[in-house]
Write a protein that holds these residues in place. Structure first.
Motif, PDB file in Angstrom:
ATOM      1  N   ASN A 182       0.959  -1.234   0.284  1.00 43.97           N
ATOM      2  CA  ASN A 182      -0.029   0.100   0.119  1.00 43.97           C
ATOM      3  C   ASN A 182       0.815   1.307   0.078  1.00 43.97           C
ATOM      4  O   ASN A 182       0.607   2.222  -0.665  1.00 43.97           O
ATOM      5  CB  ASN A 182      -0.785  -0.060   0.897  1.00 43.97           C
ATOM      6  CG  ASN A 182      -2.053  -1.179   1.160  1.00 43.97           C
ATOM      7  OD1 ASN A 182      -2.471  -1.260  -0.098  1.00 43.97           O
ATOM      8  ND2 ASN A 182      -2.566  -1.480   2.033  1.00 43.97           N
ATOM      9  N   ALA A 183       1.886   1.297   0.867  1.00 47.17           N
ATOM     10  CA  ALA A 183       2.813   2.397   0.522  1.00 47.17           C
ATOM     11  C   ALA A 183       3.472   2.672  -0.557  1.00 47.17           C
ATOM     12  O   ALA A 183       3.567   3.679  -1.256  1.00 47.17           O
ATOM     13  CB  ALA A 183       3.969   2.152   1.803  1.00 47.17           C
TER      14      ALA A 183
ATOM     15  N   THR B 132      -6.856   9.037  -1.163  1.00 48.73           N
ATOM     16  CA  THR B 132      -7.498   7.686  -0.747  1.00 48.73           C
ATOM     17  C   THR B 132      -6.741   6.550  -0.433  1.00 48.73           C
ATOM     18  O   THR B 132      -6.819   5.653   0.293  1.00 48.73           O
ATOM     19  CB  THR B 132      -8.618   7.695  -1.880  1.00 48.73           C
ATOM     20  OG1 THR B 132      -7.952   7.000  -3.195  1.00 48.73           O
ATOM     21  CG2 THR B 132      -9.668   8.720  -2.171  1.00 48.73           C
ATOM     22  N   VAL B 133      -5.555   6.507  -1.807  1.00 45.46           N
ATOM     23  CA  VAL B 133      -4.511   5.459  -1.141  1.00 45.46           C
ATOM     24  C   VAL B 133      -3.728   5.605  -0.003  1.00 45.46           C
ATOM     25  O   VAL B 133      -3.652   4.560   0.820  1.00 45.46           O
ATOM     26  CB  VAL B 133      -3.571   5.402  -2.411  1.00 45.46           C
ATOM     27  CG1 VAL B 133      -2.696   4.349  -2.173  1.00 45.46           C
ATOM     28  CG2 VAL B 133      -4.375   5.404  -3.816  1.00 45.46           C
ATOM     29  N   CYS B 134      -3.525   6.977   0.482  1.00 45.40           N
ATOM     30  CA  CYS B 134      -3.224   7.151   1.624  1.00 45.40           C
ATOM     31  C   CYS B 134      -3.799   6.609   2.862  1.00 45.40           C
ATOM     32  O   CYS B 134      -3.340   6.252   3.962  1.00 45.40           O
ATOM     33  CB  CYS B 134      -2.728   8.605   1.740  1.00 45.40           C
ATOM     34  SG  CYS B 134      -1.995   9.128   3.147  1.00 45.40           S
ATOM     35  N   ARG B 135      -5.452   6.927   2.514  1.00 50.36           N
ATOM     36  CA  ARG B 135      -6.026   6.585   3.657  1.00 50.36           C
ATOM     37  C   ARG B 135      -5.945   4.882   3.762  1.00 50.36           C
ATOM     38  O   ARG B 135      -5.951   4.359   5.010  1.00 50.36           O
ATOM     39  CB  ARG B 135      -7.580   6.653   3.423  1.00 50.36           C
ATOM     40  CG  ARG B 135      -7.711   8.335   3.778  1.00 50.36           C
ATOM     41  CD  ARG B 135      -7.770   8.700   5.036  1.00 50.36           C
ATOM     42  NE  ARG B 135      -8.236   9.949   5.553  1.00 50.36           N
ATOM     43  CZ  ARG B 135      -8.165  10.587   6.715  1.00 50.36           C
ATOM     44  NH1 ARG B 135      -7.252   9.953   7.784  1.00 50.36           N
ATOM     45  NH2 ARG B 135      -8.702  11.742   6.778  1.00 50.36           N
TER      46      ARG B 135
ATOM     47  N   GLU C 289      -2.866   3.887   5.588  1.00 46.04           N
ATOM     48  CA  GLU C 289      -3.124   4.247   7.116  1.00 46.04           C
ATOM     49  C   GLU C 289      -3.639   3.038   7.698  1.00 46.04           C
ATOM     50  O   GLU C 289      -3.376   2.681   8.960  1.00 46.04           O
ATOM     51  CB  GLU C 289      -3.662   5.486   7.377  1.00 46.04           C
ATOM     52  CG  GLU C 289      -3.927   6.043   8.780  1.00 46.04           C
ATOM     53  CD  GLU C 289      -4.692   7.190   9.050  1.00 46.04           C
ATOM     54  OE1 GLU C 289      -4.877   7.550   9.895  1.00 46.04           O
ATOM     55  OE2 GLU C 289      -5.103   7.790   8.082  1.00 46.04           O
ATOM     56  N   ARG C 290      -4.999   2.498   7.324  1.00 46.85           N
ATOM     57  CA  ARG C 290      -5.751   1.712   7.822  1.00 46.85           C
ATOM     58  C   ARG C 290      -4.942   0.295   8.043  1.00 46.85           C
ATOM     59  O   ARG C 290      -5.126  -0.444   8.844  1.00 46.85           O
ATOM     60  CB  ARG C 290      -6.807   1.174   7.020  1.00 46.85           C
ATOM     61  CG  ARG C 290      -7.940   2.356   7.099  1.00 46.85           C
ATOM     62  CD  ARG C 290      -9.188   1.932   6.415  1.00 46.85           C
ATOM     63  NE  ARG C 290      -9.104   1.717   4.974  1.00 46.85           N
ATOM     64  CZ  ARG C 290      -9.415   2.401   4.179  1.00 46.85           C
ATOM     65  NH1 ARG C 290      -9.527   3.868   4.109  1.00 46.85           N
ATOM     66  NH2 ARG C 290      -9.432   2.120   3.005  1.00 46.85           N
TER      67      ARG C 290
ATOM     68  N   ALA D 235       2.089   6.110  11.735  1.00 45.71           N
ATOM     69  CA  ALA D 235       0.750   6.287  11.480  1.00 45.71           C
ATOM     70  C   ALA D 235       0.254   7.643  11.656  1.00 45.71           C
ATOM     71  O   ALA D 235      -0.459   8.128  10.796  1.00 45.71           O
ATOM     72  CB  ALA D 235       0.009   5.352  12.701  1.00 45.71           C
ATOM     73  N   LYS D 236       1.002   8.454  12.335  1.00 45.01           N
ATOM     74  CA  LYS D 236       0.660   9.938  12.576  1.00 45.01           C
ATOM     75  C   LYS D 236       1.126  10.643  11.233  1.00 45.01           C
ATOM     76  O   LYS D 236       0.243  11.580  10.793  1.00 45.01           O
ATOM     77  CB  LYS D 236       1.512  10.528  13.565  1.00 45.01           C
ATOM     78  CG  LYS D 236       1.072  10.251  15.162  1.00 45.01           C
ATOM     79  CD  LYS D 236       1.879  10.419  16.114  1.00 45.01           C
ATOM     80  CE  LYS D 236       1.575   9.873  17.442  1.00 45.01           C
ATOM     81  NZ  LYS D 236       2.451  10.759  18.415  1.00 45.01           N
TER      82      LYS D 236
END
Length: 230
Positions: free
Chosen positions: A76-77, A175-178, A181-182, A198-199
């Protein structure tokens, strides 16, 4: 010492990515130059075949299945960095002056990957020291968000991802960042990664939202306002 170019999309190379990123973690203004050259002019092969059986290695040397939550978060990152890279190209075409911030963010995402790929349960002190993630990138994002917000009109309605190619691409990166994060949240809660990772991702999604609006404004594009369907 000669450097080796690493393509982060190949998760089987995560150990090399970690080593490269950790060596340059403090260089926040730009990514280091890399080349294919190695000692003796040998060109390294991008494929290693070590992941052919569905397992890959963390930076600590631990072998885990590729569907492990660590590699899910790393993927994801990596996707997030690619989405930001695409948005950056649209922004460069329009002459936006904030693209250096996107460059810096992509470099920091390499450090995010290094930290995620170093689960504390199997890490030695030397591993933790090399991949430690600091709070400074979070502070940088907050400064950028505040500066951009001062230049934007107040937000009085829900807006839809829109406002031109630059803005829409930045919204997509948000949205990819969200999602990133999840996927990182449970890793941080278990103590396997630094809380500042996470922050950073949480603040990054706010930055991407803000800079998307700024791009639309600078290009003179109207953002689409949410209207309840009749």
């Amino acid at each position: 010492m000669a450097s080796i170019i690493i393509k982060p999309v190949h998760l089987r190379c995560v150990v090399k990515v970690c080593r490269l990123a950790s060596q340059h973690r403090t260089r926040l203004t730009s990514c280091p130059d890399r080349s294919y050259a190695t000692e003796g002019d040998k060109v390294p092969k991008i494929y290693t075949k070590t992941g052919d059986k569905g397992f890959s290695s963390t930076f600590t040397g631990e072998r885990r299945p590729k569907e492990d939550h660590i590699f899910e978060a790393l993927g994801n990152a990596d996707e997030l960095s690619s989405a930001i890279g695409l948005a950056r190209e649209f922004c460069l075409d329009k002459g936006h002056t904030f693209t250096h911030q996107l460059d810096k963010i992509q470099c920091i995402l390499q450090d995010v990957g290094s930290n995620i790929a170093t689960p504390r349960s199997s890490a030695r002190e030397s591993h933790i020291k090399r991949t430690k993630f600091t709070a400074q990138p979070i502070a940088d994002l907050e400064v950028w968000i505040d500066e951009l917000t001062e230049k934007l009109p107040p937000l009085t309605n829900f807006i839809l991802p829109s406002g031109g190619k630059s803005s829409a691409a930045l919204h997509l990166a948000r949205t990819v960042c969200r999602r990133t994060e999840r996927s990182v949240a449970p890793i941080v809660r278990s103590g396997e990664a630094d809380p500042d990772v996470a922050k950073f991702l949480n603040r990054l999604s706010d930055y991407l939202f803000t800079v998307a609006r700024y791009a639309a404004m600078k290009e003179g594009n109207e953002e689409t306002i949410y209207k309840r369907p009749q």
